[in-house]
Design a protein around this motif. Structure first.
Motif, PDB file in Angstrom:
ATOM      1  N   LEU A 216      33.106  59.118 -89.729  1.00 38.92           N
ATOM      2  CA  LEU A 216      32.989  59.345 -88.292  1.00 38.92           C
ATOM      3  C   LEU A 216      33.344  58.105 -87.488  1.00 38.92           C
ATOM      4  O   LEU A 216      33.442  58.157 -86.262  1.00 38.92           O
ATOM      5  CB  LEU A 216      31.560  59.790 -87.938  1.00 38.92           C
ATOM      6  N   LYS A 217      33.516  56.980 -88.159  1.00 38.99           N
ATOM      7  CA  LYS A 217      33.899  55.749 -87.480  1.00 38.99           C
ATOM      8  C   LYS A 217      35.385  55.776 -87.149  1.00 38.99           C
ATOM      9  O   LYS A 217      36.124  56.652 -87.584  1.00 38.99           O
ATOM     10  CB  LYS A 217      33.607  54.530 -88.360  1.00 38.99           C
ATOM     11  N   PHE A 237      39.469  64.673 -91.802  1.00 32.13           N
ATOM     12  CA  PHE A 237      38.377  64.307 -92.698  1.00 32.13           C
ATOM     13  C   PHE A 237      37.110  64.034 -91.908  1.00 32.13           C
ATOM     14  O   PHE A 237      36.009  64.399 -92.339  1.00 32.13           O
ATOM     15  CB  PHE A 237      38.778  63.091 -93.529  1.00 32.13           C
ATOM     16  N   ALA A 238      37.244  63.383 -90.737  1.00 35.03           N
ATOM     17  CA  ALA A 238      36.084  63.200 -89.865  1.00 35.03           C
ATOM     18  C   ALA A 238      35.523  64.557 -89.457  1.00 35.03           C
ATOM     19  O   ALA A 238      34.303  64.738 -89.370  1.00 35.03           O
ATOM     20  CB  ALA A 238      36.464  62.388 -88.631  1.00 35.03           C
ATOM     21  N   GLY A 239      36.406  65.543 -89.248  1.00 33.36           N
ATOM     22  CA  GLY A 239      35.952  66.888 -88.927  1.00 33.36           C
ATOM     23  C   GLY A 239      35.189  67.519 -90.078  1.00 33.36           C
ATOM     24  O   GLY A 239      34.185  68.214 -89.866  1.00 33.36           O
ATOM     25  N   ALA A 240      35.647  67.282 -91.305  1.00 34.96           N
ATOM     26  CA  ALA A 240      34.935  67.803 -92.473  1.00 34.96           C
ATOM     27  C   ALA A 240      33.541  67.208 -92.563  1.00 34.96           C
ATOM     28  O   ALA A 240      32.568  67.912 -92.853  1.00 34.96           O
ATOM     29  CB  ALA A 240      35.728  67.502 -93.745  1.00 34.96           C
ATOM     30  N   ALA A 241      33.424  65.904 -92.324  1.00 33.85           N
ATOM     31  CA  ALA A 241      32.117  65.253 -92.341  1.00 33.85           C
ATOM     32  C   ALA A 241      31.228  65.825 -91.238  1.00 33.85           C
ATOM     33  O   ALA A 241      30.031  66.061 -91.449  1.00 33.85           O
ATOM     34  CB  ALA A 241      32.280  63.741 -92.166  1.00 33.85           C
ATOM     35  N   SER A 242      31.810  66.059 -90.068  1.00 33.67           N
ATOM     36  CA  SER A 242      31.039  66.620 -88.951  1.00 33.67           C
ATOM     37  C   SER A 242      30.508  68.003 -89.301  1.00 33.67           C
ATOM     38  O   SER A 242      29.340  68.319 -89.021  1.00 33.67           O
ATOM     39  CB  SER A 242      31.911  66.694 -87.696  1.00 33.67           C
ATOM     40  N   ARG A 243      31.342  68.833 -89.903  1.00 36.59           N
ATOM     41  CA  ARG A 243      30.904  70.187 -90.257  1.00 36.59           C
ATOM     42  C   ARG A 243      29.763  70.163 -91.263  1.00 36.59           C
ATOM     43  O   ARG A 243      28.824  70.966 -91.178  1.00 36.59           O
ATOM     44  CB  ARG A 243      32.087  70.988 -90.806  1.00 36.59           C
ATOM     45  N   GLU A 268      31.252  53.355 -81.391  1.00 38.51           N
ATOM     46  CA  GLU A 268      31.653  54.210 -80.278  1.00 38.51           C
ATOM     47  C   GLU A 268      32.018  55.620 -80.724  1.00 38.51           C
ATOM     48  O   GLU A 268      31.582  56.619 -80.138  1.00 38.51           O
ATOM     49  CB  GLU A 268      32.837  53.577 -79.542  1.00 38.51           C
ATOM     50  N   TRP A 269      32.825  55.710 -81.810  1.00 36.49           N
ATOM     51  CA  TRP A 269      33.266  57.019 -82.254  1.00 36.49           C
ATOM     52  C   TRP A 269      32.155  57.786 -82.948  1.00 36.49           C
ATOM     53  O   TRP A 269      32.067  59.002 -82.837  1.00 36.49           O
ATOM     54  CB  TRP A 269      34.482  56.872 -83.163  1.00 36.49           C
ATOM     55  N   GLN A 270      31.288  57.080 -83.662  1.00 38.30           N
ATOM     56  CA  GLN A 270      30.141  57.757 -84.269  1.00 38.30           C
ATOM     57  C   GLN A 270      29.235  58.346 -83.195  1.00 38.30           C
ATOM     58  O   GLN A 270      28.730  59.461 -83.331  1.00 38.30           O
ATOM     59  CB  GLN A 270      29.353  56.786 -85.147  1.00 38.30           C
ATOM     60  N   GLN A 271      29.023  57.601 -82.124  1.00 39.87           N
ATOM     61  CA  GLN A 271      28.187  58.112 -81.041  1.00 39.87           C
ATOM     62  C   GLN A 271      28.776  59.385 -80.443  1.00 39.87           C
ATOM     63  O   GLN A 271      28.081  60.385 -80.239  1.00 39.87           O
ATOM     64  CB  GLN A 271      28.023  57.044 -79.957  1.00 39.87           C
ATOM     65  N   LYS A 272      30.075  59.352 -80.166  1.00 39.13           N
ATOM     66  CA  LYS A 272      30.716  60.516 -79.581  1.00 39.13           C
ATOM     67  C   LYS A 272      30.634  61.719 -80.516  1.00 39.13           C
ATOM     68  O   LYS A 272      30.293  62.837 -80.110  1.00 39.13           O
ATOM     69  CB  LYS A 272      32.182  60.213 -79.268  1.00 39.13           C
ATOM     70  N   ARG A 273      30.964  61.491 -81.778  1.00 41.43           N
ATOM     71  CA  ARG A 273      30.981  62.600 -82.729  1.00 41.43           C
ATOM     72  C   ARG A 273      29.578  63.111 -83.018  1.00 41.43           C
ATOM     73  O   ARG A 273      29.366  64.330 -83.170  1.00 41.43           O
ATOM     74  CB  ARG A 273      31.692  62.166 -84.011  1.00 41.43           C
ATOM     75  N   MET A 274      28.601  62.207 -83.111  1.00 40.39           N
ATOM     76  CA  MET A 274      27.236  62.649 -83.368  1.00 40.39           C
ATOM     77  C   MET A 274      26.678  63.454 -82.198  1.00 40.39           C
ATOM     78  O   MET A 274      25.909  64.407 -82.402  1.00 40.39           O
ATOM     79  CB  MET A 274      26.331  61.456 -83.681  1.00 40.39           C
ATOM     80  N   ASN A 275      27.030  63.107 -80.990  1.00 41.24           N
ATOM     81  CA  ASN A 275      26.584  63.901 -79.844  1.00 41.24           C
ATOM     82  C   ASN A 275      27.170  65.305 -79.907  1.00 41.24           C
ATOM     83  O   ASN A 275      26.494  66.298 -79.610  1.00 41.24           O
ATOM     84  CB  ASN A 275      26.964  63.207 -78.534  1.00 41.24           C
TER      85      ASN A 275
END
Length: 334
Positions: A216-217, A237-243, A268-275
């Motif tokens: 997610l970074k 791949f970040a999307g796969a981790a998010s799912r 920054e990107w982890q914050q956005k994706r985690m939200n």
């Protein structure tokens, strides 16, 4: 012990699955315990257990339903009901969840964490499962190997002396090769993400969730150059981790709490994706109308899997992952 060349491979997915294939061969559906006990042995099975102990499958308190097994797995990191480990391994076999190398690898991560935190128990579990089928023994042995405990080499040296002929090849593989360090394995595919998640469920160590959050970074940490090729591969791949985080967090408040912390304290990107993940979790819970509840076994069985988490046997690798190769295991135990 020397490191096997596979363990230096850039892709952890290939590494994990190929190692399982070399150690075990492609594993078919585990034979019944009756078949395992009736099959002839090439060495005397009576010498396959410590002579001073009286452990057996007959004394286990069995899991009678998939839902009961799910509940034990899902809550283990809170209850630490370690006394049911042998019965859980048998139940995975009886419910058809030890068919193939992929579920073996994923479930090994869960049990390896339990072995690591209860180093005084695994010899007893091995004695209990001595009359089980191959898949049950291999799952426990792989977990013991992955645990990285200092005395596992001594255990396998002792164990190979009394093992059945076919089991000796598996044990020799463990003696010849170093195990994977799951806390350092490159996060380069979806199956590695699932392995890390199962390690978390085996004890609750947050390092595994932090490793799951690496993709997610920005840039997508842990994604190999091989998997960066093609348009938006890192983002995919970040999307796969998010799912996966959505699936797991939808059923588990402690994972929600982790996501909330990273939404504030991550990069920054982890914050956005985690939200975004947290918003999806809220919607997912409303859709499912569930309380935080167990994960595993079958995503196509809502009663068995209300949180919708992927089943080891159903999780698909990337298209570039090779099929496991190796000598085929016989159909029944010796």
């Amino acid at each position: 012990m020397p490191m096997h060349p596979l363990q230096r491979h850039a892709s952890s997915t290939k590494c994990l699955l190929a190692a399982a294939a070399l150690a075990f061969g492609p594993i078919g559906l585990a034979p019944s315990h009756a078949a395992a006990q009736d099959a002839p042995a090439t060495t005397a099975p009576a010498s396959d257990s410590p002579a001073t102990e009286d452990f057996s499958l007959a004394g286990l308190e069995r899991f009678t339903t998939v839902a009961e097994l799910n509940d034990w797995f899902s809550n283990y990191r809170h209850t630490h009901a370690v006394e049911r480990v042998p019965a859980a391994i048998v139940a995975y076999s009886e419910f058809g969840r030890l068919s193939g190398n992929r579920p073996l690898v994923i479930l090994s991560a869960f049990f390896a964490e339990i072995v690591r935190t209860h180093p005084d128990k695994y010899r007893e579990w091995d004695a209990i499962l001595r009359d089980g089928n191959e898949a049950e023994r291999w799952l426990l042995w792989n977990a013991i190997w992955w645990s990285g405990l200092d005395d596992t080499e001594e255990f396998f040296i002792e164990r190979i002396k009394t093992a059945r002929e076919r089991d000796r090849k598996t044990i020799q593989y463990f003696l010849d090769n170093d195990p994977h360090d799951l806390k350092a394995t490159p996060v380069d595919s979806e199956i590695v993400l699932v392995v890390l998640a199962y390690s978390y469920f085996g004890g609750g160590d947050p390092i595994y969730l932090h490793r799951m959050a690496e993709p997610l970074k920005t840039p997508a940490m842990g994604v190999t150059e091989f998997q960066r090729t093609g348009p938006n591969k890192s983002e995919e791949f970040a999307g796969a981790a998010s799912r996966l985080f959505v699936n797991y967090a939808a059923g588990h408040d402690d994972i929600v709490a982790f996501c909330q912390d990273l939404a504030v304290n991550g990069d920054e990107w982890q914050q956005k994706r985690m939200n975004r993940i947290l918003m999806s979790v809220g919607r997912e819970r409303e859709i499912r109308e569930i309380q935080p509840n167990p994960i595993i076994l079958r995503p196509d069985d809502p009663a068995a899997n209300p949180a919708g988490a992927p089943d080891p046997a159903e999780t698909n690798p990337s298209e570039t992952d090779p099929a496991p190769a190796g000598p085929a295991a016989p159909d029944s135990d010796e």
